[in-house]
Design a protein around this motif. Structure first.
Motif, short mmCIF file in Angstrom:
data_model
loop_
_atom_site.label_atom_id
_atom_site.label_comp_id
_atom_site.label_asym_id
_atom_site.label_seq_id
_atom_site.Cartn_x
_atom_site.Cartn_y
_atom_site.Cartn_z
N GLU A 1 7.30 5.50 7.51
CA GLU A 1 7.14 4.33 8.40
C GLU A 1 8.50 3.70 8.57
OE1 GLU A 1 3.94 1.86 7.14
OE2 GLU A 1 4.25 0.34 8.69
N HIS B 1 0.46 5.03 1.85
CA HIS B 1 -0.32 5.60 2.94
C HIS B 1 -1.34 6.58 2.35
CE1 HIS B 1 3.05 4.49 5.94
NE2 HIS B 1 2.17 3.51 5.76
N HIS C 1 0.82 -1.23 0.00
CA HIS C 1 0.00 0.00 0.00
C HIS C 1 0.85 1.27 0.00
CE1 HIS C 1 0.84 -0.96 4.25
NE2 HIS C 1 1.01 0.35 4.37
N TYR D 1 10.33 -0.13 9.34
CA TYR D 1 10.21 -1.58 9.53
C TYR D 1 11.54 -2.08 10.12
CZ TYR D 1 6.12 -2.49 6.41
OH TYR D 1 4.88 -2.57 5.83
N HIS E 1 4.81 0.25 -0.12
CA HIS E 1 5.67 -0.77 0.47
C HIS E 1 4.94 -2.11 0.56
CE1 HIS E 1 3.97 2.10 3.31
NE2 HIS E 1 3.75 1.11 4.16
#
Ligand code: PA5
Ligand code: NI
Length: 184
Positions: free
Chosen positions: A98, A91, A89, A100, A137
């Protein structure tokens, strides 16, 4: 006298198991991923109830500036020759990034800009991935064990799945003992 000291939630680094807080689990099954894998016939032959990935999110306050913490457990498997992967997706609030962190297993993080430029980062236990703003991502499990990754993202970010209806421009297939990346 000491003030009250609260026990925070815990993550088990080796497995990604979250504990000690309110947890919300979402399981995504093969049936919910039509048009995600290249080989539509292989997808139809698969067990629709098969879990492809679970996402555990700690319940926490929502709002501008607030952060969510969650762990994705992406199971090992294939549809045809293509490895199991998350839907992927942008955002909804495109300017929100984000982070990870790889916890276990091996795989790839596929990143793609709005202009369609894609790149891959290797995910392993301990890897740190800074997902920039305006970047879609997707996780791909290229290994034989569960790929687990911890994520931290702004609660206001939201998910925009529709913008990627035509898919990502790179796909990853099993090849021998490893993988092969194809444009597609
Ligand atoms: O916030 C994230 O990016 C992750 O927690 C993902 O939502 C998770 O990996 C599942 O992927 P998707 O939302 O693309 O189905
Ligand atoms: Ni995200």
């Amino acid at each position: 006298m000491n003030p009250d000291i609260f026990l925070p939630p815990q993550v088990a680094w080796a497995t990604g198991a979250l504990a000690g807080g309110p947890l919300i689990r979402k399981t995504t099954r093969l049936a919910e991923l039509p048009d995600v894998f290249t080989d539509g016939e292989a997808w139809k032959r698969g067990n629709p109830q098969q879990g492809v990935y679970d996402v555990d999110v700690l319940g926490s306050p929502v709002g501008e500036g607030a952060l969510f913490v969650g762990v994705t457990h992406l199971y090992a498997g294939n549809v045809g020759d293509e490895f199991f992967m998350t839907r992927g997706h942008f955002h909804a609030r495109r300017e929100q990034g984000e982070v990870y962190f790889g916890l276990r297993g091996v795989g790839l993080l596929l990143l793609q800009t709005e202009a369609g430029d894609a790149r891959l980062e290797q995910v392993t236990a301990g890897s740190v991935h800074i997902i920039p703003p305006f970047t879609a991502h997707r996780l791909i499990n290229t290994g034989t064990e569960t790929l687990s990754a911890l994520a931290v993202w702004p609660s206001v970010a939201g998910h925009d799945y529709a913008a990627l209806a035509e898919g990502f421009s790179l796909r990853v297939f099993a090849s021998g003992q490893g993988f092969e990346v194809r444009h597609g």
